[in-house]
Write an enzyme that holds these catalytic residues in place. Sequence first.
Site, PDB file in Angstrom:
ATOM      1  N   HIS A  24     -17.841  23.118  69.788  1.00 43.43           N
ATOM      2  CA  HIS A  24     -17.574  21.898  69.877  1.00 43.43           C
ATOM      3  C   HIS A  24     -18.163  20.851  70.237  1.00 43.43           C
ATOM      4  O   HIS A  24     -17.887  19.715  69.741  1.00 43.43           O
ATOM      5  CB  HIS A  24     -16.414  21.481  69.870  1.00 43.43           C
ATOM      6  N   GLN A  38     -25.215  20.570  76.392  1.00 39.69           N
ATOM      7  CA  GLN A  38     -24.786  19.324  75.961  1.00 39.69           C
ATOM      8  C   GLN A  38     -26.424  18.872  75.559  1.00 39.69           C
ATOM      9  O   GLN A  38     -26.797  17.947  75.141  1.00 39.69           O
ATOM     10  CB  GLN A  38     -24.557  18.325  77.606  1.00 39.69           C
ATOM     11  N   ALA A  69     -19.071  27.549  75.904  1.00 39.08           N
ATOM     12  CA  ALA A  69     -19.816  28.259  76.564  1.00 39.08           C
ATOM     13  C   ALA A  69     -19.033  28.482  78.149  1.00 39.08           C
ATOM     14  O   ALA A  69     -20.224  28.784  78.428  1.00 39.08           O
ATOM     15  CB  ALA A  69     -20.506  26.089  76.425  1.00 39.08           C
ATOM     16  N   CYS A  83     -14.036  16.259  82.900  1.00 39.22           N
ATOM     17  CA  CYS A  83     -13.566  17.590  83.381  1.00 39.22           C
ATOM     18  C   CYS A  83     -13.007  16.745  85.416  1.00 39.22           C
ATOM     19  O   CYS A  83     -11.779  17.540  85.938  1.00 39.22           O
ATOM     20  CB  CYS A  83     -14.976  18.451  83.749  1.00 39.22           C
TER      21      CYS A  83
END
Lengths: 127, 409
Positions: free
Chosen positions: B204, B182, B74, B326
Amino acid sequence: MAEWSPAVLAHFERPRGAGRPDGAVAFRHGRGGWVKKGAVVELWLRCEQERVVEARYEAYGCPATIASASWLCEYLSNRPIEQARALTGLDIAGALALPPEKIGVALIAEDALKQALDGDKAPSAAL
Amino acid sequence: MSEHVPYLDNAATTPLDPAVWERMRACLEEGLFGNPASAHSYGVAAAQAVESARAQVAAAIGAEPGEIVWTSGATEANNLAVLGIARANAKRGKHVISVRTEHKSVLEACARLEQEGFEVELLAVDRDGRLPPERLAATLRPDTVLAAVMLVNNETGVVQDIPAIAEHVHAVGALLHVDAAQAAGRLSVDVNLLGADTLALSAHKVYGPKGIGCLFRRRRLRRRIAPLMWGGGHEDGLRPGTLATHQVVGMGAAFERIHACQAEDRRRAEAYRQRMLTAFAELGGVVLNGRADGVPHILNVAFAGVHGEALTASLGGLAVSQGSACSSASGSPSHVLRAMAVPDQLAAASLRLSVGRFTREPEVEAAVERIRGAVQRLRAFSPLWQAHRRGASLSALYQQPVAEALAHG
C-alpha cells in the site's frame, strides 16, 4: 486532537488584541509560561485612572493558549483594575469552556496578568 | 467530502493505482476463488496467479521468486524478520542491533526480544538522521546475530548507507534485516546491491492494496528464521494461512508498475519538493528535519515560532502528517525527531509532506498556500517569532541547539 468549544474557536480564529503594542513603554508588561512547556503569554496593559484602557498580547501555544490571551484582552479592555485583579485563570477557563487538561494554559494567562498588574517587576528574561 | 482536500500524505499510504485495481477486480470476478494450496484446477489457477505475483515482486528487487514470503504487510514482515531471526539463532548469540529511528514494528519487536533475554542495542543517529556505518561496526560482536536498519526513514526520508552497513554486519557472521517499505518505488531497491539478508515490503505504500506485504529472505536462510504463527505449513513453513489471492495479485501488479512509473514518479516528486523548499525558504525560520539528499517524496520541515497544535488547527484539514502518522495518534513527540535531537516543541511544529504518483501541482500549491498563511498568521503574534525577528537565535529560543533554517535564494 482536542475538540474545542465555540468560544475557543472564535478567539483562536479571530484573536482580539493580538500583537505587541506600538510604543510598548507606556504599557505595563507581564509574562507567563515556558517555551519547553509549550505555552507563553505576554501581556501589555495601558492603564489610566485605575482602569485598563487597552490590553494587547502575544501568545505561543495551542489554540486554548491563544484563546485565553485573546479572551483576557477583550475582558480587560475598559475594565477597572480592581476587577482585573480579581480575575483568575479558572474564570478564563470557565468562560472558554476549556477541557480539564487545558486549564493550565489559562493559569499561564493569569500569571501574565498578575505580573503586569504588579507593575515594576522586571519581566522574565527567558526570551 | 465536497471540497477536494490536498493529499500530501503518501508516505502514510497511497491510493490504489487504477491499473492495479483492474488486475485485482479481474482476479475477484473471474473465478480465481480457489485455495492456492489446493491440488485441483481451482487451486492451481489461484496458485498460478500467486506465483506470477511472486515473480513480479521478486523481479522488482532483484530476488528469486522463491525468496518472497507473503505477509499481511511490512509490520508483520518486520516482526517476522526481527523476532524470527533472533529466536532461530539464539544458540549462536543473543546480541541484536537496531537504530533509534526505526519504525515501531522493528523497535517494539526489539523490545519484545529484550523481554525474552536478548541484549538489544539501539544506535543513535546524527542530527541529520544518518547512522554512520562505523558506529554500527563498533557495536558488532561475535555474538551479534542480527542488525535491523531501515533503508528510507518513513518520517524524514533519510537514506541509510545499507551496502556499507551490510559489509560490516556480514564480517561478524550476523544477518542484516532491512525495512524497505518506504524505499520501494522511490529508490532502486536491489537486494544484492544492498546486501540485505531479509527485507520488508508493503503493497500500500506503492499504489497497491492494504493488507498485503512480503518478506524477502535469502534462500539459504530457510532454517534460520522461526515462524510467528503455526498451522498449515504455507509459505515454506514461515507464514501459515490461506493466501488472499486478489491482494497478492494486487501487490504483484503494483511492483510490476514500478519499472514503468519510477522515472516519472521521481521527476515529479523532485519538482514538487523543490517547489515546497523554495516556498518555505522564502517564509524563513523553516528547518529541514533530515537531509537534502533524502528521497524526494518525503519532506519533513519544522516551522519555528509556532505551536504544533495551533498549526494543525489552522491547516483546515490539510492531509499531511504532523511528524508521523504513527506518532501523532499517540500525541507523544516523534521518536524519530527526538533521536535527531530536534527540540520537542519544534518537532511538534513539524509537518511531513509526502507526494506521490497521483499528486498534481495545484494540490502542492494549495498546500503551500495554506501552510504559509497559517504560519504567518500565528507568527504575527508569537512572542518566540517576534523575539527571533529582533535577533534571538532559534537555539536560544528553544534552549537547545537547532539546525540552520532553509536558506533563501
